[in-house]
Scaffold this motif. Structure first.
Motif, mmCIF file in Angstrom:
data_model
loop_
_atom_site.group_PDB
_atom_site.id
_atom_site.type_symbol
_atom_site.label_atom_id
_atom_site.label_comp_id
_atom_site.label_asym_id
_atom_site.label_seq_id
_atom_site.Cartn_x
_atom_site.Cartn_y
_atom_site.Cartn_z
ATOM 1 N N ASP A 197 43.198 -1.752 -124.101
ATOM 2 C CA ASP A 197 43.869 -0.449 -124.176
ATOM 3 C C ASP A 197 44.527 -0.034 -122.856
ATOM 4 O O ASP A 197 44.937 1.107 -122.699
ATOM 5 N N GLY A 198 44.611 -0.974 -121.886
ATOM 6 C CA GLY A 198 45.347 -0.702 -120.659
ATOM 7 C C GLY A 198 44.545 -0.129 -119.502
ATOM 8 O O GLY A 198 45.093 0.103 -118.426
ATOM 9 N N ARG A 199 43.249 0.118 -119.701
ATOM 10 C CA ARG A 199 42.448 0.610 -118.581
ATOM 11 C C ARG A 199 42.220 -0.523 -117.593
ATOM 12 O O ARG A 199 42.169 -1.689 -117.969
ATOM 13 N N LEU A 200 42.075 -0.176 -116.310
ATOM 14 C CA LEU A 200 41.816 -1.166 -115.276
ATOM 15 C C LEU A 200 40.388 -0.992 -114.758
ATOM 16 O O LEU A 200 39.979 0.117 -114.406
ATOM 17 N N LEU A 201 39.659 -2.092 -114.717
ATOM 18 C CA LEU A 201 38.297 -2.084 -114.206
ATOM 19 C C LEU A 201 38.289 -2.798 -112.861
ATOM 20 O O LEU A 201 38.900 -3.862 -112.717
ATOM 21 N N ASP A 202 37.589 -2.220 -111.908
ATOM 22 C CA ASP A 202 37.578 -2.766 -110.551
ATOM 23 C C ASP A 202 36.215 -3.397 -110.253
ATOM 24 O O ASP A 202 35.257 -2.700 -109.948
ATOM 25 N N PRO A 203 36.114 -4.727 -110.331
ATOM 26 C CA PRO A 203 34.845 -5.385 -110.036
ATOM 27 C C PRO A 203 34.348 -5.124 -108.612
ATOM 28 O O PRO A 203 33.149 -5.142 -108.365
ATOM 29 N N ALA A 204 35.262 -4.854 -107.690
ATOM 30 C CA ALA A 204 34.852 -4.552 -106.315
ATOM 31 C C ALA A 204 34.148 -3.208 -106.229
ATOM 32 O O ALA A 204 33.481 -2.911 -105.231
ATOM 33 N N ASP A 205 34.279 -2.388 -107.272
ATOM 34 C CA ASP A 205 33.623 -1.082 -107.329
ATOM 35 C C ASP A 205 32.637 -1.070 -108.500
ATOM 36 O O ASP A 205 32.601 -0.124 -109.291
ATOM 37 N N GLU A 206 31.870 -2.161 -108.635
ATOM 38 C CA GLU A 206 30.843 -2.307 -109.666
ATOM 39 C C GLU A 206 31.392 -2.149 -111.085
ATOM 40 O O GLU A 206 30.708 -1.670 -111.984
ATOM 41 N N GLY A 207 32.652 -2.519 -111.284
ATOM 42 C CA GLY A 207 33.244 -2.465 -112.611
ATOM 43 C C GLY A 207 33.728 -1.096 -113.033
ATOM 44 O O GLY A 207 34.087 -0.896 -114.187
ATOM 45 N N ALA A 208 33.758 -0.157 -112.098
ATOM 46 C CA ALA A 208 34.198 1.200 -112.431
ATOM 47 C C ALA A 208 35.665 1.195 -112.847
ATOM 48 O O ALA A 208 36.463 0.389 -112.367
ATOM 49 N N GLU A 209 35.981 2.104 -113.754
ATOM 50 C CA GLU A 209 37.374 2.236 -114.168
ATOM 51 C C GLU A 209 38.178 2.788 -113.000
ATOM 52 O O GLU A 209 37.774 3.737 -112.334
ATOM 53 N N MET A 210 39.304 2.166 -112.759
ATOM 54 C CA MET A 210 40.185 2.611 -111.684
ATOM 55 C C MET A 210 41.012 3.770 -112.222
ATOM 56 O O MET A 210 41.726 3.623 -113.207
ATOM 57 N N SER A 211 40.896 4.912 -111.585
ATOM 58 C CA SER A 211 41.628 6.080 -112.062
ATOM 59 C C SER A 211 43.128 5.892 -111.839
ATOM 60 O O SER A 211 43.553 5.137 -110.960
ATOM 61 N N GLN A 212 43.915 6.587 -112.644
ATOM 62 C CA GLN A 212 45.367 6.516 -112.490
ATOM 63 C C GLN A 212 45.778 7.018 -111.111
ATOM 64 O O GLN A 212 46.705 6.490 -110.514
ATOM 65 N N ARG A 213 45.066 7.998 -110.626
ATOM 66 C CA ARG A 213 45.381 8.531 -109.295
ATOM 67 C C ARG A 213 45.131 7.479 -108.214
ATOM 68 O O ARG A 213 45.954 7.280 -107.327
ATOM 69 N N ALA A 214 43.979 6.784 -108.302
ATOM 70 C CA ALA A 214 43.666 5.734 -107.324
ATOM 71 C C ALA A 214 44.683 4.601 -107.409
ATOM 72 O O ALA A 214 45.132 4.074 -106.389
ATOM 73 N N LEU A 215 45.047 4.246 -108.639
ATOM 74 C CA LEU A 215 46.035 3.187 -108.835
ATOM 75 C C LEU A 215 47.394 3.606 -108.282
ATOM 76 O O LEU A 215 48.063 2.829 -107.598
#
Length: 159
Positions: A30-48
């Motif tokens: 569904d287009g969400r980005l997960l950041d394994p460097a941040d324990e798999g947390a979803e990367m917010s649109q703002r952070a991206l």
């Protein structure tokens, strides 16, 4: 991220790798980005958005290939080996990189220099000779010629 991708695929999850400079993230269906460097947390649109603005990146990143993932993992391994002054780890990473990029003389020269450093001079000489014959006009061929001359001029020492 590579390990997360393998585990996710093994569990039947459809994730795809997305290469961003400085990190590899995973995209969900569904287009969400997960950041394994941040324990798999979803990367917010703002952070991206902030990251892209800092790096001057386009809004959508194309999926990266398996070869790109392997390349990145090997370069990370090489960097870790350099930090730890672990010549064996560095040697293995550069050896794999030379196979991953057969048309790039850089990893072959680096491998030759590492071989010299661990005393495998015959192997280093063979690598330098390969660089000189396959890439005769390259900057790396000039380095290989110099390294071979230096190795030939150094008399072996007996301890």
């Amino acid at each position: 991220a590579s390990l997360w991708l393998v585990v996710a695929r093994g569990a039947g999850l459809a994730l795809r790798p997305v290469a961003l400079p400085g990190r590899l993230v995973l995209a969900t269906e569904d287009g969400r980005l997960l950041d394994p460097a941040d324990e798999g947390a979803e990367m917010s649109q703002r952070a991206l958005h902030t990251l892209r603005r800092q790096l001057d990146q386009p809004a959508r990143q194309p999926p990266c290939s398996t070869a790109q993932i392997v390349d990145r993992a090997l370069r990370d391994l090489l960097f870790c080996g350099e930090l730890a002054h672990d010549d064996i780890t560095r040697f293995r990473a550069v050896s794999f990189l030379s196979h991953l990029h057969p048309d790039d003389p850089g990893p072959l020269v680096a491998l030759g220099m590492l071989a010299e450093g661990v005393g495998a001079r015959a192997y280093a000489d063979a690598l330098y000779e390969r660089v000189e014959s396959r890439f005769p006009q390259s900057h790396e061929a000039a380095i290989a010629r110099r390294r071979r001359r230096l190795m030939g001029s150094e008399a072996p020492t007996v301890h």
